[in-house]
Design an enzyme around this catalytic site. Sequence first.
Site, short mmCIF file in Angstrom:
data_model
loop_
_atom_site.label_atom_id
_atom_site.label_comp_id
_atom_site.label_asym_id
_atom_site.label_seq_id
_atom_site.Cartn_x
_atom_site.Cartn_y
_atom_site.Cartn_z
N ASP A 1 -8.32 -9.09 3.91
CA ASP A 1 -8.06 -7.80 4.83
C ASP A 1 -9.07 -7.94 5.72
OD1 ASP A 1 -6.91 -5.76 5.81
OD2 ASP A 1 -7.23 -4.56 4.10
N GLU B 1 -12.48 -2.17 12.02
CA GLU B 1 -12.40 -1.47 10.82
C GLU B 1 -13.46 -1.87 9.92
OE1 GLU B 1 -8.61 -1.61 8.75
OE2 GLU B 1 -9.43 -0.70 7.10
N GLU C 1 0.91 -1.13 -0.04
CA GLU C 1 -0.07 -0.07 -0.03
C GLU C 1 0.93 1.26 0.07
OE1 GLU C 1 -2.70 -0.77 3.21
OE2 GLU C 1 -4.12 -1.72 2.03
#
Length: 701
Positions: free
Chosen positions: A368, A396, A294
């Site tokens: 993820d 998240e 990322e």
Amino acid sequence: MKRLLFLYLLLLAPLAKGDDGYQLWLKYDRISNASLRTSYTRSMQFIATEGSSPILNTATDELRQGLKGLLGQSIPSVKASGNRTGGILLRVTPMGADVKDLTPEGYRIVKRQDNLQIISQTDAGVLYGVFALLRQLQMNRPLDSLAVVSRPKVKFRMLNHWDNPNATIERGYAGESMWKWYELPETISPRYRDYARANASIGINGTVLNNVNASPRLLTGEYLKKVAALADVLRPYGIKVYLSVNFAAPKILGGLKTSDPLDPQVRQWWFNKVKEIYQTIPDFGGFLVKANSEGEPGPQDYDRTHADGANMLDEAMKTYPGVVIWRAFVYKADPNADRFKAAFEEFVPFDGKFGSKVIVQVKNGPIDFQPREPFSPIFGRMPRTPLGMEFQLTQEYLGFATHLVYEAPLFKECLDADTYVSGKGSTVAKVIDGSLHGYERTLMAGVANTGSDRNWTGHPLAQANWYAFGRLAWDHSLTSEQIAEEWIRMSLTREPKAVRRIRHMLLRSRDIYVNYNAPMGLSRPWAGVHFAPEPWQNKSPRPDWTAVYYHRADSIGLGFNRTATGSNALSQYHPEVQKGWADAETCPLPYLLWFHHVPWDKPLSSGRNLWDELCTHFYTGADSVQWLQREWAQVKPAVDPVLHADVAGRLRTQYEEAIWWRDAWVLYLQEYAQRPIPAPFQKPKRTLVDVKESVNVYLLR
Ligand code: BDP
């Protein structure tokens, strides 16, 4: 009169204040059953600690503090028991019959010569034993036949904080960072010690202080002093500090032209840095590295490999006790690739090529931290490399701090999954605890859900996730039920009916969330903000950062074909695992759309076709939040009123948002499926345009 009023106010004060959640599961309220209290007190006349050290002193203090609360009286501590009986002995002995079946941090609790003894090879083991004994009392369990032998199954049990030097927390939903970098090292917040206590009580022995998207600042001399100050607070609780490092630090901080891991100057820079760290923090735990992921820098920027990068740090660390934890969370912007396969493809070829201090840290699933993922195919496939587990406690992808999701079942699902690599029973847990491939450098990490909020985790019930993570890192064979029971009784209430109800709520909560958010193997239905529903999201510089990439809805059906006729990601698993998922007819419904593109009208094992089955999940999921609300209303008399009101409010929000999710999904998918909402469900009150508008407004915030 004035005195009476004062007394009256004094009596009311604790009630009016309510439970602000600060004490977590370390409440130690006085045990209400008087005869139980008396029976405990009889075998706890004194505490005798053999020897003295910061950790042993902590153990003694914690025991005294706990017993004072639970028994309502101070227990004296003495240097040695002499011939006295009826007390508790804290004993460290590196050798001998009492400890030969233990590992260093393990402990034994036995009743001997009329004394309760907590014995370990190390001070830390005694501290863990103390918390285990207190837990027995908190659970109101009898001590008569108490004989506990406990060994941690995993060596490095740590929290990963994604905290930044500017006090923000990446994916944090409980306020700002706890670490007051600008006040350190001069000012030490009392919260640091309380954080250490909570962690030690569940066996956590490491903490990575900063974000994996790491600011190089943490490695400066100025920040190392701050880190050292935190290490000083955590040390008496058996906790070591670790740092996430920025791979480009030699360039950014050292002024070098490169950060190439094979460059001698770069290697020298790391060597010097590690030396400086150990001069400042002699028991520093080690590094955590996110590289070439990322947009973060890494060895591939110089055409080097992950092994080259990790081994450079391994070498710098050689003469020191620390470890190098290298993350396997990588995926490239390749429009033709399947992100599912990326980490496996990059890491498995390097099995056996990592240095002796390296642990490769792998997220539980291949994508993820999604609400439900199959286990990462890397587990079991790198037998010559210690693999650590990375779970995410912060929610998240699980509704931030408003949705109730008890994560122990999610952790267990992964740990209990069978990789089959060495025959049946080769569970992920056995890979992680080193027993399958015989290594001792074992690791379980949890991305922390803590912050500056008074109650630590935002949602009061999210404390259970921190608790569950620590308990499972110590012993992955514990069940989600056992852990929930412990946490509820220590943190919320001991009233049996209420305990049962809340336990049931916790245990169902994850499936409820999955049902309205990402059922049957759907994943990642969002773009930028990992909260608002955006299954229609199809614009991004990278295809794998859109939502449509993951669900692949079209006029024929839904789901990602990862079989041999598709991306063939399935081939990364052992053939026995493949067998379970390869055939759409027999693939369990929770994983169906992870591996198959399924026609809308395909009849499923449930007796419904795909469309009807999906609708059933979305609708019953959202409706079940009302069940959560009803159950919570029932436990009101048994739970602190302030805490009760807080959770009740969050459940109301959760319900609204669950409906939002349901509507977004069904209205969007209906455009492809072209089918009515099946009875008995009512069609949403709003249109797809309405939902999209509300999401756009949300994203403005
Ligand atoms: C993703 C998060 C991102 C993290 C990344 C990671 O959205 O903030 O930096 O994981 O784990 O899920 O590195």
